[in-house]
Every structure is written in C-alpha cells, then in structure tokens.
Design a protein around this motif. Sequence first.
Motif, PDB file in Angstrom:
ATOM      1  N   TYR A  33       0.812  -1.220   0.000  1.00 49.69           N
ATOM      2  CA  TYR A  33       0.000   0.000   0.000  1.00 49.69           C
ATOM      3  C   TYR A  33       0.843   1.267   0.000  1.00 49.69           C
ATOM      4  CZ  TYR A  33      -3.642   3.291   1.108  1.00 49.69           C
ATOM      5  OH  TYR A  33      -4.500   4.350   1.040  1.00 49.69           O
ATOM      6  N   HIS A  36       1.167   3.940  -2.757  1.00 50.96           N
ATOM      7  CA  HIS A  36       0.231   5.063  -2.865  1.00 50.96           C
ATOM      8  C   HIS A  36       0.776   6.304  -2.144  1.00 50.96           C
ATOM      9  CE1 HIS A  36      -3.448   7.392  -2.760  1.00 50.96           C
ATOM     10  NE2 HIS A  36      -3.497   7.339  -1.448  1.00 50.96           N
ATOM     11  N   HIS A  66      -1.919  10.697   5.385  1.00 56.59           N
ATOM     12  CA  HIS A  66      -3.329  11.059   5.177  1.00 56.59           C
ATOM     13  C   HIS A  66      -4.307   9.893   5.333  1.00 56.59           C
ATOM     14  CE1 HIS A  66      -2.534   9.693   0.989  1.00 56.59           C
ATOM     15  NE2 HIS A  66      -3.837   9.480   0.928  1.00 56.59           N
ATOM     16  N   ASP A  67      -3.853   8.657   5.165  1.00 55.35           N
ATOM     17  CA  ASP A  67      -4.773   7.521   5.299  1.00 55.35           C
ATOM     18  C   ASP A  67      -4.639   6.783   6.629  1.00 55.35           C
ATOM     19  OD1 ASP A  67      -6.222   7.701   2.888  1.00 55.35           O
ATOM     20  OD2 ASP A  67      -4.615   6.720   1.764  1.00 55.35           O
ATOM     21  N   ASP A 127      -3.872  13.361  -3.698  1.00 56.39           N
ATOM     22  CA  ASP A 127      -4.421  12.020  -3.479  1.00 56.39           C
ATOM     23  C   ASP A 127      -5.263  11.591  -4.684  1.00 56.39           C
ATOM     24  OD1 ASP A 127      -5.093   9.680  -1.942  1.00 56.39           O
ATOM     25  OD2 ASP A 127      -6.960  10.636  -1.321  1.00 56.39           O
ATOM     26  N   ASN A 131      -4.948   8.653  -7.516  1.00 53.04           N
ATOM     27  CA  ASN A 131      -5.974   7.614  -7.612  1.00 53.04           C
ATOM     28  C   ASN A 131      -6.660   7.553  -8.977  1.00 53.04           C
ATOM     29  OD1 ASN A 131      -5.565   6.555  -5.096  1.00 53.04           O
ATOM     30  ND2 ASN A 131      -7.089   7.844  -4.094  1.00 53.04           N
TER      31      ASN A 131
HETATM   32 NI    NI Z   1      -5.105   8.172  -0.215  1.00 52.16          NI
END
Ligand code: NI
Length: 184
Positions: A33, A36, A66-67, A127, A131
């Motif tokens: 992950y 990202h 941020h996540d 972001d 994405n």
């Molecule tokens: Ni994100």
Amino acid sequence: MSINWSQEEYIKAYRFAAQKHQGQKFPGTKISYIMHLSFVSMEMIAALNEEKERDENLAIQCSLLHDTIEDTDTTFEELEAEFGLPVANGVLALSKDSSLEKSLQMKDSLQKIKERSQEIWMVKLADRITNLQAPPDYWKQDKIIRYREEAICIYETLKDASSFLASRLALKIEGYKSFINSDI
Ligand code: NI
C-alpha cells in the motif's frame, strides 16, 4: 535551488505510515500500500516546487499520513503526540467519517478540508491525482463513472489551493474518460 522541508521529517512520517499500513496491499494488486503514499508525497513535492509560502513540512507529512486514521488503528491523539496538532487536524479532516452514511462521507470530508489550511487541500488534490490511474479490474462501469464525477467535485471545491495540482488533476480527469465504456 533550496528546499523548505526537512528530509528527517519526511523519514519520520514515512516510517510511521509504513509501520501502520504494514501488510496492506494496493487495491487489486499484490503491491504494498505504501506505493500510494510515495506517489501522493511525490505529487506534493513537485507542487511545492511551484507553490510558494506553504508550510512544506505540514504538507509533506500530511501527504504521507493522510490515510492513517481512516485505514489503520492510528488515533488522532497518537498523531498529535508524534507530529503536532496541525498534522493531526489535517489528517482528521482528510479522513472520511465512517459513522455517516456512505453517500455523505465525501461531502463531509471536503467541508472539513475547506476549514483547514491550503496545505491540506493540496493533499486531497494530490491524493485524487494519484488515484486516477487505471482502476482495479473488478470495478464496474458505474463505479468508475461515479469516481470520475467525485474527482470533478474535488477539483471544483479545492482547485484554488494550487494551480499546479489543479491543472494536473484536470488532465487526469480528462484522461480517466478512457476507462469509461462509451457504448453503455
Ligand atoms: Ni489516499
């Protein structure tokens, strides 16, 4: 050329995020992950090269973190203790509130982001730029269409924070049309 952000602060936030997201994969892949987070922080660094008078450590740390509240066991208090109140507030604004009905979550988050400084707006733009790469194979057409519409809403709401990121997001929104089947 001089930079106004600290490599040590970058490493601290990246290491924290890497530990928290450990074991998570990028949707539809076997890739870690944190790819990202690398992409989002890369978009931010590119933007900070163009946009002046930003709190660059805040922008970069929030891009890496941020996540963490939304997708890991990280708490607001933990972020505040490690990185300070502005970072914790930024990450919280960037987190969808799962107690709300799903259809209201993005609007609520955008409202909270708008109440924060432009560095936080920039994280959301970066972001969504990231994405808007090829969607996972299992996404249906209506989801892809909705995702693009949501990106337009993000663009309209936050574009004033960075002309650099706004124009990059506009390009990605245009390119994302290629994933929409024109004969449905
Ligand atoms: Ni994100």
